[in-house]
Structures are given as structure tokens and as C-alpha cells.
Write an enzyme that holds these catalytic residues in place. Structure first.
Site, PDB file in Angstrom:
ATOM      1  N   ALA A  34       6.723  18.803  35.342  1.00  0.00           N
ATOM      2  CA  ALA A  34       7.472  18.475  34.123  1.00  0.00           C
ATOM      3  C   ALA A  34       6.758  17.402  33.293  1.00  0.00           C
ATOM      4  O   ALA A  34       6.655  17.519  32.077  1.00  0.00           O
ATOM      5  CB  ALA A  34       8.865  18.002  34.505  1.00  0.00           C
ATOM      6  N   TYR A  89       4.350  25.245  44.238  1.00  0.00           N
ATOM      7  CA  TYR A  89       5.596  26.016  44.131  1.00  0.00           C
ATOM      8  C   TYR A  89       5.286  27.429  43.686  1.00  0.00           C
ATOM      9  O   TYR A  89       4.200  27.721  43.188  1.00  0.00           O
ATOM     10  CB  TYR A  89       6.632  25.338  43.233  1.00  0.00           C
ATOM     11  CG  TYR A  89       6.359  25.277  41.747  1.00  0.00           C
ATOM     12  CD1 TYR A  89       5.344  24.498  41.230  1.00  0.00           C
ATOM     13  CD2 TYR A  89       7.183  25.962  40.850  1.00  0.00           C
ATOM     14  CE1 TYR A  89       5.130  24.405  39.857  1.00  0.00           C
ATOM     15  CE2 TYR A  89       6.980  25.861  39.477  1.00  0.00           C
ATOM     16  CZ  TYR A  89       5.947  25.082  38.990  1.00  0.00           C
ATOM     17  OH  TYR A  89       5.749  24.988  37.644  1.00  0.00           O
ATOM     18  N   TYR A 102       9.787  25.478  46.333  1.00  0.00           N
ATOM     19  CA  TYR A 102       8.821  24.375  46.398  1.00  0.00           C
ATOM     20  C   TYR A 102       8.172  24.267  47.762  1.00  0.00           C
ATOM     21  O   TYR A 102       8.804  24.516  48.794  1.00  0.00           O
ATOM     22  CB  TYR A 102       9.523  23.038  46.129  1.00  0.00           C
ATOM     23  CG  TYR A 102      10.095  22.897  44.744  1.00  0.00           C
ATOM     24  CD1 TYR A 102       9.289  22.986  43.621  1.00  0.00           C
ATOM     25  CD2 TYR A 102      11.448  22.628  44.571  1.00  0.00           C
ATOM     26  CE1 TYR A 102       9.809  22.835  42.347  1.00  0.00           C
ATOM     27  CE2 TYR A 102      11.984  22.476  43.301  1.00  0.00           C
ATOM     28  CZ  TYR A 102      11.164  22.587  42.195  1.00  0.00           C
ATOM     29  OH  TYR A 102      11.698  22.439  40.945  1.00  0.00           O
ATOM     30  N   ARG A 104       6.572  21.044  48.648  1.00  0.00           N
ATOM     31  CA  ARG A 104       6.167  19.728  48.135  1.00  0.00           C
ATOM     32  C   ARG A 104       6.592  18.575  49.035  1.00  0.00           C
ATOM     33  O   ARG A 104       6.264  17.428  48.731  1.00  0.00           O
ATOM     34  CB  ARG A 104       6.742  19.540  46.717  1.00  0.00           C
ATOM     35  CG  ARG A 104       8.231  19.375  46.659  1.00  0.00           C
ATOM     36  CD  ARG A 104       8.841  19.551  45.274  1.00  0.00           C
ATOM     37  NE  ARG A 104       8.257  18.764  44.210  1.00  0.00           N
ATOM     38  CZ  ARG A 104       8.743  18.762  42.960  1.00  0.00           C
ATOM     39  NH1 ARG A 104       9.810  19.481  42.642  1.00  0.00           N
ATOM     40  NH2 ARG A 104       8.167  18.047  42.028  1.00  0.00           N
ATOM     41  N   ARG A 166      16.773  18.731  40.077  1.00  0.00           N
ATOM     42  CA  ARG A 166      16.235  19.757  40.969  1.00  0.00           C
ATOM     43  C   ARG A 166      17.002  19.666  42.281  1.00  0.00           C
ATOM     44  O   ARG A 166      16.738  18.768  43.093  1.00  0.00           O
ATOM     45  CB  ARG A 166      14.735  19.545  41.228  1.00  0.00           C
ATOM     46  CG  ARG A 166      13.860  19.506  39.987  1.00  0.00           C
ATOM     47  CD  ARG A 166      13.730  20.892  39.356  1.00  0.00           C
ATOM     48  NE  ARG A 166      12.831  20.920  38.225  1.00  0.00           N
ATOM     49  CZ  ARG A 166      13.197  20.814  36.954  1.00  0.00           C
ATOM     50  NH1 ARG A 166      14.467  20.644  36.640  1.00  0.00           N
ATOM     51  NH2 ARG A 166      12.300  20.871  35.983  1.00  0.00           N
ATOM     52  N   GLY A 226      21.066  25.333  25.462  1.00  0.00           N
ATOM     53  CA  GLY A 226      20.342  26.603  25.461  1.00  0.00           C
ATOM     54  C   GLY A 226      19.940  27.018  24.057  1.00  0.00           C
ATOM     55  O   GLY A 226      19.535  26.198  23.233  1.00  0.00           O
ATOM     56  N   ALA A 251      10.381  24.785  28.984  1.00  0.00           N
ATOM     57  CA  ALA A 251      10.834  24.583  27.599  1.00  0.00           C
ATOM     58  C   ALA A 251      11.407  23.168  27.408  1.00  0.00           C
ATOM     59  O   ALA A 251      11.217  22.542  26.364  1.00  0.00           O
ATOM     60  CB  ALA A 251      11.865  25.629  27.212  1.00  0.00           C
ATOM     61  N   ASP A 253      10.438  20.468  28.786  1.00  0.00           N
ATOM     62  CA  ASP A 253       9.355  19.481  28.667  1.00  0.00           C
ATOM     63  C   ASP A 253       8.799  19.495  27.243  1.00  0.00           C
ATOM     64  O   ASP A 253       8.489  18.450  26.673  1.00  0.00           O
ATOM     65  CB  ASP A 253       8.234  19.779  29.672  1.00  0.00           C
ATOM     66  CG  ASP A 253       8.790  20.001  31.075  1.00  0.00           C
ATOM     67  OD1 ASP A 253       9.788  19.336  31.420  1.00  0.00           O
ATOM     68  OD2 ASP A 253       8.251  20.856  31.803  1.00  0.00           O
ATOM     69  N   ASP A 289       4.128  27.218  32.522  1.00  0.00           N
ATOM     70  CA  ASP A 289       5.102  26.235  32.046  1.00  0.00           C
ATOM     71  C   ASP A 289       4.580  25.428  30.860  1.00  0.00           C
ATOM     72  O   ASP A 289       5.348  24.708  30.232  1.00  0.00           O
ATOM     73  CB  ASP A 289       5.475  25.276  33.184  1.00  0.00           C
ATOM     74  CG  ASP A 289       6.186  26.004  34.309  1.00  0.00           C
ATOM     75  OD1 ASP A 289       6.401  27.227  34.186  1.00  0.00           O
ATOM     76  OD2 ASP A 289       6.520  25.350  35.317  1.00  0.00           O
TER      77      ASP A 289
END
Ligand code: KDG
Length: 310
Positions: A34, A89, A102, A104, A166, A226, A251, A253, A289
Site C-alpha cells: 500500500a 502474497y 498473505y 508475510r 487487513r 466505492g 485504488a 493508495d 496494484d
């Protein structure tokens, strides 16, 4: 005039076709996170941006740092960790919905700790952008977020914070909320999506969510709803145009970066939201992303039409 952000960037296994993981299924190797998505968005808009993290001393860690540097992001304070690996991920897309898994836990970035952001990294910085993801990586990463927020606040640097809830990083939503609550007095702008805000702060509609946030100490609040747009301090700023959506991940970010771009240009909050929509809209068209984030020359006319100086 620089912007500083910090957080985890991971390898991303992006499926070449829809459907669940299957033997022999092929994936495209990408990377994302992000905060580095946000940093890339601003760098592409011509803003000097610093990203601090820990990556493994491994090929993926090198790939991330070298690629971000090529994007124009300043990575000089990122640490290469010899004892932990870069996180990863994997995406799964089914019926237009993207889910992530993930890998991580114990990653290099989860070793982030106070001391990883030296004072010189804050010099010349006008905005520090933090996220709830980093507060969920580990106790030490959360301590670093608090440490940076306190030092930035003391220097008069503006702080933006994206909830970026998250669920996989937290035992309960209350744990995430508590981490955000202790930061709110230091944060100038708190960004969240309505769905995650409902989980974190309770309430059904924007007004209730905002009331809970205000009573917890929030100042500027932006709630994304949204495709309809985003509420800034209770007023809806509508999305300017409908776009085809391939993958929504990332989106937010782009949205944050557009908003911060507006702040740096001394725009009023509704104009900042217009800038945010313009940048976010471009990220929806690809499965990565950040790769479809726009360069300044591609959005200059749109920004100018929304009265945002370039
Ligand atoms: O905001 C997009 C992110 O979800 C993605 O790039 C990966 O940072 C990431 C995360 O923690 O999900």
C-alpha cells in the site's frame, strides 16, 4: 518539499486467469504494498517521495528496491535484512472479486522498529503518510509508526493515515481500532472505506461512522464510498466518471496519493478529493496494484479541469 511513507512491500503472485489456485496455474510475478504504491503514485506526479521499509537481502528485495528507485522513489533508508525474507502474497480472482492470501508472518518488514526512520529522513518533509497495515505487522512496527507520527507532529509535518484494515493481520478488529485510536490525535487526515470503517468503528452509515471517529479524536476524515465517491468531513464529493473495473486492489493508495497531491498544492479538501478520484480511477484498469498509475502529463488536463494546480 517531500513526502515520506513507510510500510511493507511484498512479492505479488498475480494469476494469469480467473479461478482458484490449481496445479500448473500460471502467475505473473509483480510486487506491491500500500505505501510503496502510494509513493509510486506521487513520484509519477513529480513529487519527491521517500519510502522506508525492510526487505530481505534476497532477489525479491533487490527487485523491489531497484524498481521503486527506477520509479523515482527515494529508497535510501530502506534496510536489507539478512535474517528475514521479503514477504509475499497471492491473488485469486473469481467472478470479478479479488481475494488475497498473505505469506508475510515474520517477514523482513515485520521487523520494522523504532530507529528505522532517522531524523534526517524527516528533513524537508511536508507530509508523512502512514497506514493501519504497518501497525498490524508486529509490536515493533506499530511502535515505529507511533514514533514517526509523534516526531513528525512535533515538527509540524502534516500526517495522513489510511485505515487499510487487513483482517488477516489482527486477532480482532478492536485491536486494530485501538492502534488507530492512539494515533488519531496526531493525524491530520484519516482515510477509510465505508466497509472497513463499519467493522472498525461501528455504525451503518457515513454519519454514524464519522461520529464514532470524531468522538475517538479524529480531525479530518475522508470516507470512500466505492464508485459513488467519497465523503470529506461529512460532504459527498462524487466520482467524476465511471470507468471499467478490472481489479480494485490498489485504488485506495492512488486515492490517498491524489489527496496528498492536492494538499501539497494547498487545495481545499473537496478539490483534494477530486484529485484523489482522478488518480484512483486510473488504477482500476489493471490487475497489478500500481502499474497503471498515471504520470502527470496523462492527468494534467483532468487535474486542471478540477482546478488543481499542476
Ligand atoms: O492497497 C493495496 C495493497 O493491498 C496491496 O498492494 C498489498 O500492502 C498490501 C497489503 O497489505 O494488502
Amino acid at each position: 518539499m517531500s513526502v515520506l511513507t513507510l510500510g511493507e512491500t511484498m512479492a505479488l503472485f498475480d494469476p494469469d486467469a480467473d479461478g482458484p489456485p490449481a496445479l500448473g496455474k500460471t502467475y505473473t510475478l509483480r510486487f506491491a504494498g500500500a505505501e510503496s504504491n502510494f509513493a509510486t503514485a506521487l513520484a509519477r506526479l513529480g513529487i519527491s517521495t521517500r519510502w522506508i521499509s525492510r526487505v530481505g537481502r534476497d532477489p525479491v528485495g533487490n527487485l523491489i528496491c531497484e524498481s521503486l528507485e527506477r520509479e523515482g522513489v527515494d529508497v535510501r533508508w530502506a534496510t536489507r535484512d539478512a535474517l528475514a525474507t521479503t514477504g509475499a502474497y497471492m491473488k485469486t480472482r473469481i467472478n470479478g472479486l479479488t481475494r488475497v492470501q498473505y505469506f508475510r508472518r515474520g517477514s523482513a518488514a515485520s521487523q520494522l522498529a523504532p530507529g528505522d526512520v532517522p531524523d534526517e529522513a524527516l528533513e524537508g518533509v511536508r507530509v508523512v503518510h502512514l497506514t493501519g497495515i504497518t501497525t498490524g505487522l508486529s509490536d515493533s512496527a506499530r511502535a515505529l509508526v507511533h514514533d514517526v507520527a509523534a516526531r513528525a507532529h512535533a515538527r509540524g509535518i502534516r500526517i495522513t493515515f489510511d485505515a487499510n484494515y487487513r483482517a488477516a493481520l489482527w486477532a480482532t478488529p478492536e485491536d486494530a481500532r485501538r492502534a488507530h485510536e492512539s494515533l488519531l490525535p496526531l493525524v491530520d487526515w484519516y482515510f477509510c472505506g465505508l466497509d472497513e470503517a463499519r467493522v472498525l468503528w461501528g455504525g451503518e452509515d457515513v454519519a454514524t461512522v464519522e461520529r464514532s471517529l470524531r468522538s475517538a479524536g479524529a480531525r479530518g476524515v475522508v470516507v470512500r464510498v466505492g464508485a459513488r465517491g467519497a465523503y470529506v468531513d461529512g460532504t459527498l464529493v462524487e466520482t467524476p466518471r465511471i470507468v471499467d473495473v478490472t481489479d480494485e486492489v490498489g485504488a485506495g493508495d492512488g486515492f490517498d496519493a491524489g489527496f496528498v497531491y492536492g494538499l501539497l498544492r494547498d487545495c481545499d479538501p473537496p478539490e483534494c478529493v477530486h484529485a484523489a478520484h482522478i488518480i484512483a480511477a486510473q488504477t482500476l484498469s489493471g490487475t497489478g496494484d500500481w502499474e497503471t498509475l498515471p504520470y502527470l502529463h496523462e492527468v494534467r488536463d483532468l487535474l486542471a479541469a478540477a482546478l488543481i494546480p499542476c
